[in-house]
Design a protein around this motif. Structure first.
Motif, PDB file in Angstrom:
ATOM      1  N   GLN A  59      31.946  35.189  36.678  1.00  0.00           N
ATOM      2  CA  GLN A  59      31.292  35.219  35.414  1.00  0.00           C
ATOM      3  C   GLN A  59      32.304  35.399  34.039  1.00  0.00           C
ATOM      4  N   GLY A  60      33.654  35.694  34.633  1.00  0.00           N
ATOM      5  CA  GLY A  60      34.464  35.799  33.377  1.00  0.00           C
ATOM      6  C   GLY A  60      35.815  36.593  33.482  1.00  0.00           C
ATOM      7  N   PRO A  61      36.752  36.898  32.786  1.00  0.00           N
ATOM      8  CA  PRO A  61      38.027  37.712  33.054  1.00  0.00           C
ATOM      9  C   PRO A  61      37.563  39.102  33.619  1.00  0.00           C
ATOM     10  N   GLY A  62      36.586  39.533  33.042  1.00  0.00           N
ATOM     11  CA  GLY A  62      36.297  40.950  33.682  1.00  0.00           C
ATOM     12  C   GLY A  62      35.752  41.176  35.020  1.00  0.00           C
ATOM     13  N   THR A  63      35.450  40.087  35.437  1.00  0.00           N
ATOM     14  CA  THR A  63      35.035  40.019  36.898  1.00  0.00           C
ATOM     15  C   THR A  63      35.970  39.489  37.747  1.00  0.00           C
ATOM     16  N   SER A  64      37.230  39.099  37.411  1.00  0.00           N
ATOM     17  CA  SER A  64      38.329  38.153  38.117  1.00  0.00           C
ATOM     18  C   SER A  64      38.839  38.833  39.321  1.00  0.00           C
ATOM     19  N   PHE A  65      38.810  40.305  39.489  1.00  0.00           N
ATOM     20  CA  PHE A  65      39.268  40.915  40.566  1.00  0.00           C
ATOM     21  C   PHE A  65      38.223  40.786  41.724  1.00  0.00           C
ATOM     22  N   LEU A  66      37.022  40.879  41.204  1.00  0.00           N
ATOM     23  CA  LEU A  66      35.738  40.794  42.322  1.00  0.00           C
ATOM     24  C   LEU A  66      35.711  39.276  42.874  1.00  0.00           C
ATOM     25  N   PHE A  67      35.800  38.519  41.883  1.00  0.00           N
ATOM     26  CA  PHE A  67      36.010  37.055  42.559  1.00  0.00           C
ATOM     27  C   PHE A  67      37.089  36.905  43.343  1.00  0.00           C
ATOM     28  N   ALA A  68      38.142  37.306  42.941  1.00  0.00           N
ATOM     29  CA  ALA A  68      39.494  36.994  43.958  1.00  0.00           C
ATOM     30  C   ALA A  68      39.361  37.693  45.356  1.00  0.00           C
ATOM     31  N   LEU A  69      38.658  39.118  45.131  1.00  0.00           N
ATOM     32  CA  LEU A  69      38.418  39.823  46.392  1.00  0.00           C
ATOM     33  C   LEU A  69      37.399  39.074  47.174  1.00  0.00           C
ATOM     34  N   GLU A 122      49.548  43.253  35.070  1.00  0.00           N
ATOM     35  CA  GLU A 122      49.448  44.197  33.980  1.00  0.00           C
ATOM     36  C   GLU A 122      50.049  43.332  32.580  1.00  0.00           C
ATOM     37  N   ILE A 123      50.994  42.559  32.602  1.00  0.00           N
ATOM     38  CA  ILE A 123      51.512  41.896  31.504  1.00  0.00           C
ATOM     39  C   ILE A 123      50.332  40.951  30.832  1.00  0.00           C
ATOM     40  N   VAL A 124      49.683  40.219  31.721  1.00  0.00           N
ATOM     41  CA  VAL A 124      48.814  39.314  31.183  1.00  0.00           C
ATOM     42  C   VAL A 124      47.654  40.067  30.783  1.00  0.00           C
ATOM     43  N   THR A 125      47.202  40.891  31.479  1.00  0.00           N
ATOM     44  CA  THR A 125      45.727  41.549  31.216  1.00  0.00           C
ATOM     45  C   THR A 125      45.971  42.469  29.823  1.00  0.00           C
ATOM     46  N   ILE A 126      46.837  43.039  29.790  1.00  0.00           N
ATOM     47  CA  ILE A 126      47.281  43.758  28.495  1.00  0.00           C
ATOM     48  C   ILE A 126      47.399  42.958  27.147  1.00  0.00           C
ATOM     49  N   GLU A 137      42.264  34.889  34.428  1.00  0.00           N
ATOM     50  CA  GLU A 137      41.564  34.874  35.445  1.00  0.00           C
ATOM     51  C   GLU A 137      42.488  33.963  36.341  1.00  0.00           C
ATOM     52  N   ALA A 138      43.401  33.172  35.903  1.00  0.00           N
ATOM     53  CA  ALA A 138      44.456  32.374  36.629  1.00  0.00           C
ATOM     54  C   ALA A 138      45.225  33.424  37.296  1.00  0.00           C
ATOM     55  N   VAL A 139      45.710  34.329  36.697  1.00  0.00           N
ATOM     56  CA  VAL A 139      46.958  35.124  37.061  1.00  0.00           C
ATOM     57  C   VAL A 139      46.488  36.225  38.125  1.00  0.00           C
ATOM     58  N   ILE A 140      45.155  36.724  37.799  1.00  0.00           N
ATOM     59  CA  ILE A 140      44.605  37.650  38.673  1.00  0.00           C
ATOM     60  C   ILE A 140      44.224  36.976  40.116  1.00  0.00           C
ATOM     61  N   LEU A 141      43.684  35.659  40.225  1.00  0.00           N
ATOM     62  CA  LEU A 141      43.374  35.026  41.218  1.00  0.00           C
ATOM     63  C   LEU A 141      44.612  34.688  41.977  1.00  0.00           C
ATOM     64  N   VAL A 142      45.736  34.406  41.510  1.00  0.00           N
ATOM     65  CA  VAL A 142      46.862  34.203  42.043  1.00  0.00           C
ATOM     66  C   VAL A 142      47.578  35.314  42.847  1.00  0.00           C
ATOM     67  N   ASP A 143      47.608  36.575  41.865  1.00  0.00           N
ATOM     68  CA  ASP A 143      48.228  37.465  42.396  1.00  0.00           C
ATOM     69  C   ASP A 143      47.533  38.258  43.577  1.00  0.00           C
ATOM     70  N   LEU A 195      47.581  48.252  37.625  1.00  0.00           N
ATOM     71  CA  LEU A 195      46.893  47.028  38.297  1.00  0.00           C
ATOM     72  C   LEU A 195      45.497  47.084  37.718  1.00  0.00           C
ATOM     73  N   ALA A 196      44.545  47.210  38.625  1.00  0.00           N
ATOM     74  CA  ALA A 196      42.995  46.950  38.219  1.00  0.00           C
ATOM     75  C   ALA A 196      42.550  47.901  36.949  1.00  0.00           C
ATOM     76  N   THR A 197      43.381  48.697  36.740  1.00  0.00           N
ATOM     77  CA  THR A 197      42.907  49.828  35.713  1.00  0.00           C
ATOM     78  C   THR A 197      43.471  49.520  34.378  1.00  0.00           C
ATOM     79  N   VAL A 198      44.179  48.361  34.360  1.00  0.00           N
ATOM     80  CA  VAL A 198      44.794  47.977  32.885  1.00  0.00           C
ATOM     81  C   VAL A 198      43.827  47.440  31.879  1.00  0.00           C
ATOM     82  N   SER A 199      42.569  46.884  32.279  1.00  0.00           N
ATOM     83  CA  SER A 199      41.712  46.491  31.389  1.00  0.00           C
ATOM     84  C   SER A 199      41.157  47.672  30.651  1.00  0.00           C
ATOM     85  N   ASP A 200      40.842  48.595  31.447  1.00  0.00           N
ATOM     86  CA  ASP A 200      40.485  49.959  30.631  1.00  0.00           C
ATOM     87  C   ASP A 200      41.595  50.819  29.678  1.00  0.00           C
TER      88      ASP A 200
END
Length: 468
Positions: free
Chosen positions: A231-241, A299-303, A96-102, A434-439
């Motif tokens: 809601q959570g780490p999985g929604t971090s990209f949507l939150f940041a956008l 990518e580092i942090v999510t993986i 959540e922190a890193v995706i927000l900042v990035d 990037l955003a595909t690394v969760s998958d």
């Protein structure tokens, strides 16, 4: 004098909370973007897929050198740069922190990562070591366009107990500037501060019952006036956008979404597998993630975060002379050890993160080259995302394998697969990055432990994942 509540060190490492399966989402109509600042808007998971066209192959999403101010072409000029504060503490959720900042930095925001601890180095909830830009005490007299709180436990409690941060965020709300929180932050941090009054709010499903009943909303993103929650780490990209759109407008948010591969791909598979083999091992899987200056922090942090949630033994090793890494968007990460110290162990899987500058550094490492060749010769697994496929290609490890990569690197593949976010060919797994690394990370969990484990991890992340 800095509040004593900001100076409390916890002697033990942060622990993960068990998060039950996420609450089903409310399928309300609405567009992905266009959040009116004076109105409530919720974005359910069923409408959370961005209808964006894929990025052109010639476009690079990362700078050639580490930078804290990488921006898109349509970002505002320096005179109108938006300032954002992202506080972190012991046990903050690193994704959540890193995706927000990035994401905010990609959009052109000047982001300050501030520690509420007495030291700049912060151990995040999943074990990643982050280094803040400054201490929260230096931010008390500054004006921010946005204050965004990551979640995680006990990170949210650490933020809650920091009087300086409370004053900054309360003033932000009083003066009707943007503020928000994700995951546990709305319920654990913002609610006790009285900053959710008469605001429709969402949070992690495990903490949903703490929210005021009438104002609680079961959606991935909730915008209520100046407040945005998620809601959570999985929604971090949507939150940041969502925050990017409110700061810079819809066009910038859409462009960033394209750069991150947040485009809709409903007509194409999430994952494709060729030459299927069993990855299961009789011991706890060991994974090595080599990193360098300029590697992609997302990518580092999510993986690493997702694999550790699945109980994989992950080692992050720096190929630089120091364990301290400056990632592509300026996030500072401390690796677990140097690559030379990691080389004496055997790993079931070695994963290379992307990032143009980082990929170049990985390619130069003789120790890593030896490790990769030994890994391949022993028939063990290899993984690469984004631009790092070029490292495997240069070392002759791709051969005729089917793979995918960042569009800027896919021309180097002899057998590219167009469409899926993740491609598995035998013991090689690749992703666009990037955003595909969760998958990508969840696909690894599935290969090691089975689909049920991957789905369980995805539920804790509040990440939409197929049932079978």
């Amino acid at each position: 004098m800095e509040s004593l509540s900001c100076l409390v060190l916890k002697p033990s490492p942060p622990t993960r909370l068990f998060f039950p399966p996420r609450i089903p989402q409310m399928a309300l109509p609405g567009s992905t973007f266009g959040f009116p600042p004076s109105m409530d808007y919720q974005l359910p998971i069923t409408t959370a897929k961005l209808a964006l066209k894929p990025i052109r192959a010639s476009t690079s999403t990362v700078p050639t050198t580490p930078s804290t101010t990488s921006t898109v072409a349509s970002s505002p000029t320096a005179a109108s740069t938006k300032k954002a504060l992202v506080p972190i503490g012991f046990g903050t959720e690193e994704m959540e922190a890193v995706i927000l900042v990035d994401v905010l930095r990609r959009a052109g925001a000047e982001v300050t990562v501030a520690s509420v601890e007495p030291q700049l180095e912060v151990h995040a909830s999943g074990g990643t070591k982050l280094v803040a830009d400054t201490r929260i005490s230096t931010c008390s007299d500054r004006v921010f366009d946005l204050v965004a709180l990551p979640g995680g436990m006990p990170g949210s409690a650490q933020l809650r107990d920091c009087e300086i941060l409370k004053k900054i965020t309360s003033k932000q709300a009083e003066e009707k500037r943007l503020y928000g929180g994700i995951s546990t932050a709305p319920a654990v941090t913002l609610l006790p501060w009285g900053l959710l009054k008469r605001k429709r709010t969402t949070c992690h499903p495990a903490f949903f019952d703490r929210l005021p009943t009438f104002w609680a909303v079961k959606s991935n993103i909730q915008v209520s006036g100046e407040l945005t929650t998620s809601q959570g780490p999985g929604t971090s990209f949507l939150f940041a956008l969502a925050l990017v759109e409110q700061l810079f407008g819809e066009s910038v948010a859409r462009e960033i979404g394209e750069l991150l591969f947040m485009h809709s791909a409903d007509d194409k598979p999430r994952k494709e597998e060729f030459n299927k083999v069993d990855w299961a091992v009789s011991h706890t899987p060991r994974v090595l993630v080599p990193v360098a200056n300029g590697s992609e922090e997302i990518e580092i942090v999510t993986i690493v975060d997702i694999l550790r949630r699945a109980k994989v033994d992950v080692v992050v090793a720096s190929v630089e002379k120091s364990v301290k890494i400056l990632a592509s968007q300026g996030v500072k990460i401390i690796a677990d050890k140097l690559i030379g110290d990691a080389a004496g162990s055997i790993y079931d899987l070695i994963i290379l993160p992307g990032g143009v500058a980082g990929t170049g550094q990985l390619q130069k490492s003789r120790i890593l080259k030896k490790l990769l060749k030994e890994q391949d010769a022993a028939g063990r697994m290899l993984g690469a995302v984004c631009s790092s496929l070029t490292v495997l290609h240069k070392h002759g490890l791709l051969k005729e394998k089917k793979a995918t990569a960042h569009p800027s690197a896919i021309t180097e593949l002899s057998n590219p697969v167009d469409g899926p976010k993740v491609v598995i060919d035998g013991k090689l797994i690749t992703s666009m990055g990037l955003a595909t690394v969760s998958d990508f990370a969840l696909a690894i969990v599935s290969k090691f432990f089975g689909h049920a484990r991957a789905r369980s991890v995805a539920e804790g992340l509040v990440f939409e994942y197929p049932r079978s």
